[in-house]
Scaffold this motif. Structure first.
Motif, short mmCIF file in Angstrom:
data_model
loop_
_atom_site.label_atom_id
_atom_site.label_comp_id
_atom_site.label_asym_id
_atom_site.label_seq_id
_atom_site.Cartn_x
_atom_site.Cartn_y
_atom_site.Cartn_z
N ARG B 75 -22.22 19.90 16.82
CA ARG B 75 -21.41 19.33 15.93
C ARG B 75 -21.83 17.51 16.17
O ARG B 75 -21.75 17.07 15.26
N GLU B 76 -21.80 17.32 17.25
CA GLU B 76 -21.96 15.93 17.71
C GLU B 76 -22.92 15.06 16.87
O GLU B 76 -22.34 14.31 15.93
N GLU B 79 -21.55 14.80 13.52
CA GLU B 79 -20.35 13.84 13.52
C GLU B 79 -20.39 12.51 13.36
O GLU B 79 -19.87 11.97 12.76
N ASN B 82 -21.39 11.34 10.01
CA ASN B 82 -20.58 11.62 9.07
C ASN B 82 -20.63 12.79 8.18
O ASN B 82 -19.88 13.11 7.30
N TRP B 84 -20.64 15.91 9.06
CA TRP B 84 -19.97 16.98 9.44
C TRP B 84 -18.55 16.90 8.28
O TRP B 84 -18.36 18.31 7.60
N ARG B 93 -19.74 26.48 9.33
CA ARG B 93 -19.41 26.10 10.70
C ARG B 93 -18.95 27.24 11.69
O ARG B 93 -18.35 28.11 10.99
#
Lengths: 588, 588
Positions: B75-76, B79, B82, B84, B93
């Motif tokens: 995910r990072e 993230e 932006n 995500w 997901r």
């Protein structure tokens, strides 16, 4: 090389456990994205694609037909086969925007069964062998060694469909032969071992294990040719012994014997035998575990085995699949008061020798060595008491056999082919006869010659393709770096241009172009770097042959180097291309 | 063909919306597994692999380097960028066994940015173009048309990395040229249109759209060569008008005018103009929406546009990205009493013409046609009242421009190249200049010539590879079935053996073997089926050429058929192989 997307690293990456992993990262073949998840850089991808093509060629040659199924799959078929539950936390599960349960395919038995069911309906359609080279997903608890055990990885999986057992045997042997050709071409040392099919179900099953000290799988083999995964070894079963004259069993006091050793010492002190001293192998050790079924049901399981053996957790795990094993805790002993900690014994035939049928209702399995007529000292199901002279088949029986004791160097092979030696390997391929398990649960039937519906019998066959890249690297690398076999090397030749003269780079480029025109895969190191850096990198990258174009050019010579042996020799620049072609011919 | 894993279907599959989808399923090229998720059977996979290779060849030829990144991603990085959040429900997901958030990659800007950051550090390393041909995942709300819009699909995505804007322009043009070569080879008709980069950010952006009546994308083009996606069309901005002599605006009573038409009728009845009647285009329509930002913040947005235009929801959606649009409900009107339903007007300059600055604080954007000096009739922000003679730039301004009105057949092209016509297509490729968005958020910097750290500028380029298979099928099929261009056809020739004589099958087999030896991809229909079934299947399967070996063999002739034109001619059996080779030469 000045344009190639690669950077070599001088230092080992953190947490790289084995040499091949260190070198693949340092040489810029792969990069870690997340635990067990890797990117393939240009050099690594070339090797992966070459390995894929070897697998594809041999699968095509044996009559396999390539298809490509999705990795993102619906839950239903895996629910029907029960693997949605059985896979437990190893399965990547997700929910789509409409709330449907989905999974990332760890293997595709269900989907192939449904695919054949969709298209075929008659025995005339069979046999058929379908395969795919595809990305698979398993949420491994301990991904390790880079691409050797990843969570996203490339696998060749194939499935055979036959109308009868003879057909399945033939499809299985076709795969076995193809796998031998594939692994011979991939060039690492391997053994074919008897295997347990594990969660896949089924009967005949063999693994192709690459020999590797760093391997996770232990296997055994005998000088006479027996080889098996430790999970699949069977104990040679002794003949039963006549117990007509055996004296009756008797109960003895055995306080404070927390271990087999203390028990043996006490027996020798208080109850010595005339013929020979008590030994650990004379005792029957009873070990209790808690089994947890896929539906969550918990039940105790007692294993009885000779006291000089231990239960092998891996062999036990396979034996109880799809249930899993948990320790039997003190609280569990409280819930099963018939199981007396430290003094567990078999349930005695007829009336219980002591007290009531203390452990009755608990599943009791015996090591195959405990044949009828063998005599044992064992727990009496009463605190601080054992029974001696207890005869198997006379005084007690069991609910079945559990061949789960540890296997030791020197144990006899089950086929009498000599003592076993232990070795370690990495599972590279697995072939097994699934039989009718999936066809039955997903209702894959065809009409036979007589117009009767019969259930199809299946085989399932896998090769770890990305793992093979790691294994080739692991089995060929040395202390300087990678050392690829010619067939899978990203480039066959690395031309190293050293020195500053423009004519050197020109000559190197000309040779590279000539080799390229001759169909050779060439990497030209045209970077502005010192000869030392270039030589070190060439050894790290591991192309089988390199050609140094440098100072010697003034005298009309270049240097030919063999990565594997380290041998070097000068050849004239005019003959360089022909020399390289000759060397490559010999390598292939 | 008797061994090939294929079954042709006579009936159309349920829910197959477009001809190519019907034929691909009926001809046994693909099979549905779940909504938007398909399996590739042997014939389909051969086409997919051929398309992949065309893409690979052209990407390699332009200097791209192939890599392969994972589909399962942490995910990072998403993230940080932006996305995500921005991808919303389109992203698959999942959570792994250790609780880490993961996703199935819809596109890989973040991962490639990090990869280059990992390896490169200097301007000397750039430019670099990396690409992959990889399985992508998007949880489409409405997967459709089989492989044309799937949830699991194969895409070629590439990324360019440059140190400056000129470099990015060059990388962009390289891709544009390569795409032209690729789409020319794939053989369907396409247009290159200006596009909006959408959620990807960035500036210059073009789409390659395959012309298709069944396409989901509307685009416009002019005879003079202008072409743009409807989301990307811009309105030609008129020159400002001198409003020195314009009379002052005045407020008029306008009860019961729920629509522009009723307003126009009322104005003509009560407030007729001398020069010409009121028309819808004289009114300024103000439409209010609710915008929802990725963080959930809700805010009204008023769009002012000529009353003869409507807001195009797709154009508006692109304009407000990454926010999304929701309807402005009656409850929202209660919370914003300054927005008077049916009578919304612009905030007037200086003191409000009526009451106070009623709708102040609400974002107000104007259609580009509302230039300074244009005069309008519009809502007065007061119930049952409008303002007429309101002059843009004198009486009101806006917070900015919103080019979101619907585009109509006959509208002028922004480059004055003539009136626009509307057409439909399917997006097959997309090239865009991302600029520094991702490099900035993920901190990808290199040292420039002066030793200063500069942020790298990027391009992102995609081709729908599996979609291309569907589009080729869609654009070439006819009422009889598929009709592949030779370069991507699974087989170039289908030999149809008809009739029962053993010598017919022998002759057909011999010709097939000779063609195979000549490097031709041949499918031999050796099934026991009627000539009618075989001819129908040959047309359905769509190989470009077929050769009928049948009754004519007795006279020494076979029949050569062209799938596309339907033309047939007899050739002597001795010359059959040469004739086929000649025909194939002409097809390539």
């Amino acid at each position: 090389m000045s344009k190639l997307f690669v950077r070599t690293l001088r230092d080992d990456p953190a947490a790289a456990e084995i040499p091949s992993h260190r070198f693949l990262v340092r040489a810029g073949y792969i990069r870690r994205v997340a635990p067990g998840i890797y990117s393939w850089l240009p050099l690594g991808l070339k090797v992966l694609q070459r390995v894929e093509n070897i697998v594809r060629e041999e699968m095509d040659a044996m009559g396999g037909q390539e298809v490509l199924l999705p990795a993102l799959l619906p839950r239903e078929p895996y629910e029907i086969s029960n693997r949605w539950a059985e896979y437990g936390p190893n399965l990547f599960r997700l929910v789509d925007r409409k709330g449907a349960d989905m999974l990332l395919g760890p293997t595709h038995e269900e989907m192939f069964t449904l695919l054949v069911k969709d298209l075929y309906s008659s025995y005339k359609d069979l046999p058929v062998i379908l395969y795919q080279i595809q990305t698979k997903y398993r949420d491994e608890a301990r991904p390790r060694a880079g691409i050797l055990r990843g969570r996203e990885f490339v696998m060749k999986d194939s499935y055979s469909f036959d109308v009868d057992d003879e057909g399945l045997d033939a499809s299985y042997l076709k795969h076995r032969d193809a796998y031998i050709r594939i692994f011979d071409r991939l060039g690492f040392e391997y053994v074919i071992v008897k295997a347990n099919a594990g969660a896949m179900g089924g009967s005949a099953s063999e693994e192709f294990l690459a020999l590797s000290e760093n391997g996770e799988d232990t296997f055994v083999r005998s000088a006479g040719g027996y080889a098996a995964n430790v999970e699949a070894v069977t104990v040679p079963v002794p003949d039963p012994i006549d117990f007509t004259d055996a004296p009756p069993a008797r109960v003895v006091d055995t306080p404070d014997v927390p271990t087999i050793d203390t028990l043996v010492a006490l027996l020798n002190e208080r109850y010595p035998r005339e013929d020979r001293a008590w030994q650990a192998g004379d005792t029957l050790k009873n070990v209790v575990f808690m089994t947890v079924a896929p539906d969550g049901t918990r039940a105790p399981l007692v294993i009885g085995l000779p006291g000089d053996r231990d239960v092998d957790p891996d062999r036990l795990a396979v034996a109880v699949e799809p249930s899993v094993i948990e320790p039997f805790e003190d609280e569990d002993f409280k819930r099963y008061p018939g199981l007396v900690k430290g003094y567990i014994g078999p349930v005695l035939d007829g009336a219980a020798l002591l007290g009531e049928k203390a452990s009755s209702g608990v599943r009791y399995l015996l090591d195959p060595r405990v044949v009828a007529g063998t005599t044992w000292a064992t727990g009496a199901n009463v605190d601080r008491k054992h029974v001696i002279g207890l005869v198997a088949g006379r005084d007690f029986t069991s609910d079945g056999v559990a061949d789960v004791a540890d296997v030791r160097e020197g144990d006899p092979a089950p086929d009498n082919s000599g003592p076993l030696t232990l070795a370690r390997g990495v599972e590279m391929g697995h072939i097994f006869q699934l039989g009718r398990k999936y066809a039955e649960s997903l209702d894959l039937k065809v009409l036979d010659k007589n117009g009767k519906l019969v259930t199809v019998t299946m085989g399932s066959y896998g090769i770890g393709v990305s793992r093979a890249v790691g294994m080739i690297a692991e089995s060929t690398c040395d202390d300087k770096g990678l050392c690829w076999p010619a067939e899978v090397a990203p480039f066959q030749v690395q031309i190293v241009a050293t020195g500053k003269g423009g004519e050197i780079l020109e000559a190197a480029t000309r040779i590279a172009e000539q080799l390229d025109a001759a169909g050779v895969r060439v990497l030209l190191d045209d970077r502005k770097a010192s000869p030392g850096v270039k030589f070190t990198d060439a050894e790290l990258l591991g192309m089988p042959t390199s050609l140094v174009v440098g100072r010697g050019l003034a005298d009309g010579v270049v240097e030919l180097r063999d990565r594997k042996t380290g041998s070097k020799r000068e050849v004239s620049v005019e003959e360089a291309v022909d020399e390289v072609l000759t060397v490559l011919d010999q390598l292939n």
